[in-house]
Design a protein around this motif. Structure first.
Motif, PDB file in Angstrom:
ATOM      1  N   LEU A   1       6.018   0.880   2.514  1.00 28.81           N
ATOM      2  CA  LEU A   1       5.390   0.237   3.728  1.00 28.81           C
ATOM      3  C   LEU A   1       6.260  -0.800   4.221  1.00 28.81           C
ATOM      4  CD1 LEU A   1       1.802  -0.184   2.254  1.00 28.81           C
ATOM      5  CD2 LEU A   1       2.623   1.691   4.034  1.00 28.81           C
TER       6      LEU A   1
ATOM      7  N   HIS B   1       4.393  -3.058  -3.695  1.00 26.40           N
ATOM      8  CA  HIS B   1       3.377  -2.141  -4.401  1.00 26.40           C
ATOM      9  C   HIS B   1       4.025  -1.510  -5.389  1.00 26.40           C
ATOM     10  CE1 HIS B   1       1.844  -2.519  -0.044  1.00 26.40           C
ATOM     11  NE2 HIS B   1       0.750  -2.694  -0.692  1.00 26.40           N
TER      12      HIS B   1
ATOM     13  N   GLY C   1       6.393   4.810  -8.723  1.00 31.69           N
ATOM     14  CA  GLY C   1       5.607   4.012  -7.671  1.00 31.69           C
ATOM     15  C   GLY C   1       5.297   4.642  -6.370  1.00 31.69           C
ATOM     16  N   PRO C   2       4.958   4.162  -5.305  1.00 33.43           N
ATOM     17  CA  PRO C   2       4.404   4.795  -4.295  1.00 33.43           C
ATOM     18  C   PRO C   2       5.392   5.129  -3.340  1.00 33.43           C
ATOM     19  CG  PRO C   2       3.817   2.356  -3.845  1.00 33.43           C
ATOM     20  CD  PRO C   2       4.592   2.799  -5.276  1.00 33.43           C
ATOM     21  N   PRO C   3       6.652   4.700  -3.162  1.00 29.56           N
ATOM     22  CA  PRO C   3       7.608   5.150  -2.167  1.00 29.56           C
ATOM     23  C   PRO C   3       7.719   6.759  -1.876  1.00 29.56           C
ATOM     24  CG  PRO C   3       8.569   3.696  -3.310  1.00 29.56           C
ATOM     25  CD  PRO C   3       7.326   3.960  -3.993  1.00 29.56           C
ATOM     26  N   PRO C   4       7.520   7.052  -0.650  1.00 34.24           N
ATOM     27  CA  PRO C   4       7.597   8.692  -0.530  1.00 34.24           C
ATOM     28  C   PRO C   4       8.854   9.306  -0.571  1.00 34.24           C
ATOM     29  CG  PRO C   4       6.992   7.610   1.647  1.00 34.24           C
ATOM     30  CD  PRO C   4       7.127   6.481   0.477  1.00 34.24           C
TER      31      PRO C   4
ATOM     32  N   VAL D   1       3.337  -4.638   6.859  1.00 35.69           N
ATOM     33  CA  VAL D   1       2.590  -3.574   5.795  1.00 35.69           C
ATOM     34  C   VAL D   1       1.678  -3.142   6.690  1.00 35.69           C
ATOM     35  CG1 VAL D   1       1.276  -3.492   3.501  1.00 35.69           C
ATOM     36  CG2 VAL D   1       3.768  -4.715   3.804  1.00 35.69           C
TER      37      VAL D   1
ATOM     38  N   GLU E   1       2.763  -0.495   9.111  1.00 28.46           N
ATOM     39  CA  GLU E   1       3.216   0.816   8.352  1.00 28.46           C
ATOM     40  C   GLU E   1       2.287   1.751   8.009  1.00 28.46           C
ATOM     41  OE1 GLU E   1       6.403   1.768   8.048  1.00 28.46           O
ATOM     42  OE2 GLU E   1       7.554   0.120   8.903  1.00 28.46           O
ATOM     43  N   ILE E   2       1.117   1.208   7.485  1.00 29.69           N
ATOM     44  CA  ILE E   2      -0.170   1.846   6.945  1.00 29.69           C
ATOM     45  C   ILE E   2      -0.543   2.857   8.203  1.00 29.69           C
ATOM     46  CG2 ILE E   2      -2.639   1.861   6.404  1.00 29.69           C
ATOM     47  CD1 ILE E   2      -2.012  -0.597   4.602  1.00 29.69           C
TER      48      ILE E   2
ATOM     49  N   PHE F   1      -4.771  -3.850  -1.083  1.00 30.85           N
ATOM     50  CA  PHE F   1      -3.610  -3.976  -1.462  1.00 30.85           C
ATOM     51  C   PHE F   1      -3.100  -3.497  -2.730  1.00 30.85           C
ATOM     52  CE2 PHE F   1      -0.858  -7.015  -3.854  1.00 30.85           C
ATOM     53  CZ  PHE F   1       0.443  -7.023  -3.072  1.00 30.85           C
TER      54      PHE F   1
ATOM     55  N   LEU G   1      -3.211   0.489  -2.954  1.00 32.71           N
ATOM     56  CA  LEU G   1      -2.126   1.425  -2.527  1.00 32.71           C
ATOM     57  C   LEU G   1      -1.158   1.442  -3.484  1.00 32.71           C
ATOM     58  CD1 LEU G   1      -1.867  -0.500   0.826  1.00 32.71           C
ATOM     59  CD2 LEU G   1      -2.186   1.832   0.642  1.00 32.71           C
ATOM     60  N   LYS G   2      -0.987   0.723  -4.465  1.00 39.97           N
ATOM     61  CA  LYS G   2       0.087   0.912  -5.624  1.00 39.97           C
ATOM     62  C   LYS G   2      -0.239   1.915  -6.461  1.00 39.97           C
ATOM     63  CE  LYS G   2       0.694  -4.291  -6.620  1.00 39.97           C
ATOM     64  NZ  LYS G   2       0.632  -5.261  -7.525  1.00 39.97           N
TER      65      LYS G   2
ATOM     66  N   PHE H   1      -0.864   5.185  -5.615  1.00 33.88           N
ATOM     67  CA  PHE H   1      -0.700   6.484  -5.244  1.00 33.88           C
ATOM     68  C   PHE H   1       0.604   6.683  -4.666  1.00 33.88           C
ATOM     69  CE2 PHE H   1      -5.182   5.653  -4.413  1.00 33.88           C
ATOM     70  CZ  PHE H   1      -5.744   7.124  -4.453  1.00 33.88           C
TER      71      PHE H   1
ATOM     72  N   GLY I   1       4.246   8.634  -3.537  1.00 36.51           N
ATOM     73  CA  GLY I   1       4.652   8.823  -2.145  1.00 36.51           C
ATOM     74  C   GLY I   1       4.065  10.179  -1.991  1.00 36.51           C
TER      75      GLY I   1
ATOM     76  N   GLU J   1       0.633   9.419  -0.634  1.00 38.03           N
ATOM     77  CA  GLU J   1       0.374   8.213   0.166  1.00 38.03           C
ATOM     78  C   GLU J   1      -0.632   8.410   1.387  1.00 38.03           C
ATOM     79  OE1 GLU J   1       3.708   7.398   2.813  1.00 38.03           O
ATOM     80  OE2 GLU J   1       3.348   5.249   2.854  1.00 38.03           O
TER      81      GLU J   1
ATOM     82  N   THR K   1      -3.764   5.786   2.368  1.00 41.51           N
ATOM     83  CA  THR K   1      -3.859   4.836   3.888  1.00 41.51           C
ATOM     84  C   THR K   1      -4.727   5.561   4.825  1.00 41.51           C
ATOM     85  OG1 THR K   1      -2.049   6.329   4.345  1.00 41.51           O
ATOM     86  CG2 THR K   1      -1.478   4.203   3.286  1.00 41.51           C
TER      87      THR K   1
END
Lengths: 162, 349
Positions: A109, A127, A140-143, B152, B155-156, B283, B286-287, B289, B291, B294, B298
């Motif tokens: 994000l 995050h 973690g969440p980075p795609p 952020v 970006e969501i 917030f 979101l941690k 999930f 990539g 995602e 969101t």
């Protein structure tokens, strides 16, 4: 001339024509104002950001193996404003002797990641996303991986394309 | 005085519509229950927000160069600036609390059921509008918190499949956050959202008047329920509560001044952006999930949450309104409330 009474048929036709005229005129007026208004509101929103070459620094001062955080600046136009945009990236000289520049923007994000030298990985504070030294996602969440930036060397000065 | 009022009534005919507007009967169960004052308190808080917002607009400069310093000037230099901005800040938080409490009260009392489905739907829209007030207002000081939370947040929107990049661009006014982001958020915060809020509130109130308040959950005896006139009897109670809220807001603004962090710095990697308290649960969510999932966090979860709220009165169509006789509805409330509280606590810890 005396008024002649209208037949129900003529009344219905008049009402139908009035309805068509009303909606036609309304849609026309809304369209004539609304379409340019919508385009005006969009402005340059959908344009992609211009790319710039930014100075990273002298190549011989870059660490080998470990990353150095580089603050960069460039002048650009922000709508009607001339502004100086700022950002950070990470650069190092790889073991093969080639310079490497990696974007600091987390692909989740958009927060700035930090290089943790002791753990040899990038961490995103927002995050809890983690990337390895090549920028590949560990957890973690980075795609996707951190963006590896195009580089060039001019007279010993390293530049990155952001 | 009476002659002047009579003359005005003769020329405008205002007396009858005003009496119809303000002297409608309020059932005794609502008159004696402070939970039925949440709605009018939200309107009172909106008026505070409008007043303090207009006052700040006298000095606020919506540009990345000037915004921070103009807010700093309002907060620390102008006489009573701390009060105006403090009341605006705390009133915004109070509005979120009251909208949620108002919705919860309606939910637990089953007051969204036929014929009040649309009143409920407009209430959900109001929740979205009030949350949007918070989101757009957060950026305006152009400090670190506001800048990064907005980055952020946009970006969501950018993570929505297919149209995300366009949505993000439309919200920011470009690919990168800058002056057009600030002017867009300022316009939404100052003009679009207040107009939307007033329109939806008027619709909400008109529907409430048409369909009346839901009757008491438990009615004892055969006699019809007593009522009191909205003005002056019920409004007197609401005015006293509103006065208490004003005093509380002034005290809060004095004891806990509205925060203003360091000026926004896009090149800072040490700042950990965090949203305001009412978005903390999201917030934290979101941690969890990774990539590939995602879009679940969101897009799908918010869509499911608000979609189920909108559809609630059309799904739960039984006549029973007492919460202790509606175990599924009560269970869903406990599940959501526990989830939100737990996520907020983890994020705040």
């Amino acid at each position: 001339m005396a008024d002649t009474p209208e037949t129900p048929h003529r009344l219905r036709r008049r009402e139908a024509l009035s309805t068509i005229a009303f909606w036609g005129a309304t849609v026309g007026a809304v369209g004539a104002i609304g379409l340019p208004a919508a385009r005006f509101a969009v402005g340059d929103s959908l344009k992609e950001a211009e790319q710039h070459w930014v100075t990273v620094g002298s190549l011989d001062k870059l660490p080998v193996g470990d990353y150095k955080q580089i603050s960069y600046q460039y002048r650009t136009k922000d709508a009607w404003h001339e502004v100086t945009r700022e950002g950070i990236l990470y650069a190092r000289v790889g073991e093969d002797g080639q310079p490497v520049a990696i974007s600091a923007v987390c692909t989740h994000l958009g927060c700035n990641v930090r290089w943790r030298s002791d753990e040899s990985r990038f961490a995103c504070p927002c995050h809890s996303g983690f990337y390895d030294a090549d920028g590949e996602v560990i957890s973690g969440p980075p795609p996707k991986r951190l963006e590896r930036l195009e580089t060039r060397v001019t007279n010993g000065i390293l530049e990155a394309h952001i | 005085m009476k002659t002047v009022l009579n003359w005005l009534d003769d020329r405008t005919g205002w007396n009858r519509p005003l009496r119809a507007l303000f002297r409608y009967p309020v059932p005794a169960h609502a008159h004696h229950n402070p939970m039925f004052s949440f709605g009018s308190l939200i309107v009172v808080l909106f008026m505070f927000q409008a007043l303090t917002g207009i006052l700040m607009a006298f000095y606020y400069e919506p540009s990345p160069e000037g915004a921070y310093f103009s807010v700093d000037y309002i907060q620390f230099t102008l006489k009573y600036g701390w009060l105006v901005r403090g009341v605006h800040h705390w009133s915004a938080s109070a509005m979120i609390v009251l909208v949620v409490l108002h919705l919860l009260r309606t939910y637990l009392y089953g007051a969204y059921k036929k014929p009040r489905e649309l009143t409920w739907v407009l209430g959900v829209v109001l929740l979205l509008i009030v949350a949007s007030f918070g989101f757009t207002g957060y950026l305006l000081p152009w400090d670190q918190k506001g800048y990064w939370a907005t980055k952020v947040g946009t970006e969501i929107a950018g993570s929505v499949p297919l149209v995300g990049a366009s949505l993000r661009g439309l919200m920011r006014g470009g690919d990168v956050m800058g002056i057009t982001t600030l002017t867009r958020f300022y316009t939404a915060h100052m003009l679009i959202l207040p107009a939307a809020f007033l329109t939806v509130v008027l619709g909400h109130l008109a529907l409430m008047r048409r369909n009346k308040l839901a009757p008491a959950l438990v009615h004892r005896g055969d006699e019809p329920e007593k009522s009191v006139p909205f003005y002056p009897t019920h409004l007197a109670i609401e005015a006293v509560i509103a006065l208490g809220v004003v005093v509380a807001l002034i005290v809060a603004a004095n004891l806990f001044p509205a925060p203003l962090g360091l000026r926004a710095d896009p090149s800072d990697s040490s700042f950990v952006p965090r949203p305001d308290w009412y978005f903390l649960f999201y917030f934290q969510l979101l941690k969890y999930f990774p990539g590939s999932l995602e879009a679940v966090a969101t897009v799908l979860i918010p869509l499911f949450f608000f979609g189920s709220m909108v559809l609630l009165p059309f799904i739960d169509r039984g006549e029973e309104r007492r919460p202790w006789k509606r175990p599924i509805a009560a269970g869903a409330f406990v599940f959501y409330a526990a989830g939100v509280l737990a996520l907020t606590a983890i994020a705040a810890g």
